[in-house]
Design a protein around this motif. Structure first.
Motif, mmCIF file in Angstrom:
data_model
loop_
_atom_site.group_PDB
_atom_site.id
_atom_site.type_symbol
_atom_site.label_atom_id
_atom_site.label_comp_id
_atom_site.label_asym_id
_atom_site.label_seq_id
_atom_site.Cartn_x
_atom_site.Cartn_y
_atom_site.Cartn_z
ATOM 1 N N GLY A 41 13.246 -29.749 -15.340
ATOM 2 C CA GLY A 41 12.276 -28.670 -15.460
ATOM 3 C C GLY A 41 12.430 -27.929 -16.763
ATOM 4 O O GLY A 41 13.022 -28.415 -17.716
ATOM 5 N N SER A 42 11.889 -26.726 -16.761
ATOM 6 C CA SER A 42 11.943 -25.861 -17.938
ATOM 7 C C SER A 42 12.174 -24.428 -17.456
ATOM 8 O O SER A 42 11.577 -24.001 -16.463
ATOM 9 N N ASP A 43 13.007 -23.714 -18.172
ATOM 10 C CA ASP A 43 13.270 -22.322 -17.803
ATOM 11 C C ASP A 43 12.095 -21.409 -18.103
ATOM 12 O O ASP A 43 12.114 -20.232 -17.759
ATOM 13 N N THR A 44 11.050 -21.934 -18.747
ATOM 14 C CA THR A 44 9.841 -21.153 -18.996
ATOM 15 C C THR A 44 8.727 -21.505 -18.012
ATOM 16 O O THR A 44 7.622 -20.979 -18.116
ATOM 17 N N CYS A 45 9.005 -22.372 -17.064
ATOM 18 C CA CYS A 45 8.020 -22.838 -16.080
ATOM 19 C C CYS A 45 8.254 -22.113 -14.758
ATOM 20 O O CYS A 45 9.323 -22.239 -14.160
ATOM 21 N N HIS A 46 7.251 -21.358 -14.303
ATOM 22 C CA HIS A 46 7.456 -20.592 -13.067
ATOM 23 C C HIS A 46 7.599 -21.506 -11.849
ATOM 24 O O HIS A 46 8.316 -21.166 -10.906
ATOM 25 N N TYR A 47 6.976 -22.694 -11.855
ATOM 26 C CA TYR A 47 7.169 -23.635 -10.752
ATOM 27 C C TYR A 47 8.620 -24.114 -10.705
ATOM 28 O O TYR A 47 9.201 -24.263 -9.624
ATOM 29 N N CYS A 48 9.200 -24.341 -11.862
ATOM 30 C CA CYS A 48 10.593 -24.795 -11.941
ATOM 31 C C CYS A 48 11.549 -23.717 -11.448
ATOM 32 O O CYS A 48 12.478 -23.989 -10.683
ATOM 33 N N ILE A 49 11.311 -22.497 -11.872
ATOM 34 C CA ILE A 49 12.142 -21.364 -11.444
ATOM 35 C C ILE A 49 12.033 -21.176 -9.940
ATOM 36 O O ILE A 49 13.039 -20.996 -9.244
ATOM 37 N N ASP A 50 10.810 -21.238 -9.408
ATOM 38 C CA ASP A 50 10.602 -21.096 -7.967
ATOM 39 C C ASP A 50 11.240 -22.237 -7.190
ATOM 40 O O ASP A 50 11.813 -22.026 -6.114
ATOM 41 N N ALA A 51 11.151 -23.459 -7.716
ATOM 42 C CA ALA A 51 11.759 -24.610 -7.038
ATOM 43 C C ALA A 51 13.277 -24.468 -6.995
ATOM 44 O O ALA A 51 13.899 -24.731 -5.958
ATOM 45 N N LYS A 52 13.887 -24.040 -8.108
ATOM 46 C CA LYS A 52 15.346 -23.829 -8.126
ATOM 47 C C LYS A 52 15.742 -22.768 -7.107
ATOM 48 O O LYS A 52 16.702 -22.950 -6.359
ATOM 49 N N SER A 53 15.013 -21.665 -7.065
ATOM 50 C CA SER A 53 15.305 -20.590 -6.111
ATOM 51 C C SER A 53 15.181 -21.081 -4.675
ATOM 52 O O SER A 53 16.006 -20.764 -3.821
ATOM 53 N N PHE A 54 14.135 -21.852 -4.424
ATOM 54 C CA PHE A 54 13.900 -22.399 -3.089
ATOM 55 C C PHE A 54 15.055 -23.301 -2.658
ATOM 56 O O PHE A 54 15.556 -23.190 -1.535
ATOM 57 N N LEU A 55 15.480 -24.212 -3.543
ATOM 58 C CA LEU A 55 16.571 -25.121 -3.213
ATOM 59 C C LEU A 55 17.884 -24.367 -2.977
ATOM 60 O O LEU A 55 18.634 -24.692 -2.054
ATOM 61 N N LYS A 56 18.140 -23.344 -3.790
ATOM 62 C CA LYS A 56 19.347 -22.532 -3.597
ATOM 63 C C LYS A 56 19.292 -21.791 -2.271
ATOM 64 O O LYS A 56 20.283 -21.720 -1.541
ATOM 65 N N GLU A 57 18.121 -21.250 -1.959
ATOM 66 C CA GLU A 57 17.929 -20.507 -0.707
ATOM 67 C C GLU A 57 18.173 -21.399 0.508
ATOM 68 O O GLU A 57 18.720 -20.962 1.518
ATOM 69 N N LYS A 58 17.785 -22.660 0.405
ATOM 70 C CA LYS A 58 17.954 -23.618 1.507
ATOM 71 C C LYS A 58 19.306 -24.320 1.461
ATOM 72 O O LYS A 58 19.552 -25.229 2.252
ATOM 73 N N ASN A 59 20.174 -23.902 0.532
ATOM 74 C CA ASN A 59 21.510 -24.484 0.372
ATOM 75 C C ASN A 59 21.472 -25.996 0.147
ATOM 76 O O ASN A 59 22.277 -26.734 0.703
ATOM 77 N N ILE A 60 20.539 -26.432 -0.664
ATOM 78 C CA ILE A 60 20.434 -27.847 -1.018
ATOM 79 C C ILE A 60 21.075 -28.032 -2.396
ATOM 80 O O ILE A 60 20.668 -27.393 -3.359
ATOM 81 N N ALA A 61 22.082 -28.879 -2.433
ATOM 82 C CA ALA A 61 22.785 -29.130 -3.697
ATOM 83 C C ALA A 61 21.881 -29.920 -4.632
ATOM 84 O O ALA A 61 21.215 -30.872 -4.221
ATOM 85 N N PHE A 62 21.860 -29.521 -5.888
ATOM 86 C CA PHE A 62 21.053 -30.212 -6.888
ATOM 87 C C PHE A 62 21.645 -29.979 -8.261
ATOM 88 O O PHE A 62 22.427 -29.060 -8.475
ATOM 89 N N THR A 63 21.246 -30.839 -9.181
ATOM 90 C CA THR A 63 21.600 -30.686 -10.586
ATOM 91 C C THR A 63 20.308 -30.403 -11.327
ATOM 92 O O THR A 63 19.311 -31.097 -11.123
ATOM 93 N N TYR A 64 20.320 -29.399 -12.180
ATOM 94 C CA TYR A 64 19.118 -28.991 -12.901
ATOM 95 C C TYR A 64 19.303 -29.232 -14.390
ATOM 96 O O TYR A 64 20.350 -28.908 -14.953
#
Length: 122
Positions: A41-64
């Protein structure tokens, strides 16, 4: 004639140097084996920021990877998209690699995209 031959040689060399089909390196292959979910993703993309937040909230491990600043990972993403037959002019960030299967953001149904991530990781 000499100019033509030299131009042709430099054109071939240049094409190889700037080609987007650079093979994925061994570090990238190791990353695929050790990480279940990779988010490009991109740190300037609101979809990317929202997706990262969503995955963290759901405790899903990921690499960004921020493909705006990490050109090696941008190239890795492009190679994966090309191998999957996805046109580069049709992409929408974030792009998620889930065990080798690419999932692309659907701008018209972002919530559906997030739900698909949850379903695929369970």
């Amino acid at each position: 004639m000499k100019f033509f031959v030299l131009s042709f040689v430099f054109a071939l060399i240049g094409q190889g140097a700037y080609s987007q089909t650079k093979p994925v390196d061994s570090v990238a292959i190791k990353s695929l084996k050790t990480n279940k979910l990779i988010v490009y993703g991109s740190d300037t993309c609101h979809y990317c920021i929202d997706a990262k937040s969503f995955l963290k909230e759901k405790n899903i491990a990921f690499t960004y990877y921020d493909v705006d600043v990490n050109l090696e990972k941008q190239n890795e993403m492009i190679v994966k998209l090309q191998k999957a037959g996805i046109l580069l002019d049709a992409i929408s960030l974030p792009i998620v690699d889930l065990n080798g299967k690419l999932i692309m953001n659907n701008v018209s149904d972002f919530d559906g995209f997030l739900i698909k991530l949850i379903e695929k990781t369970e």
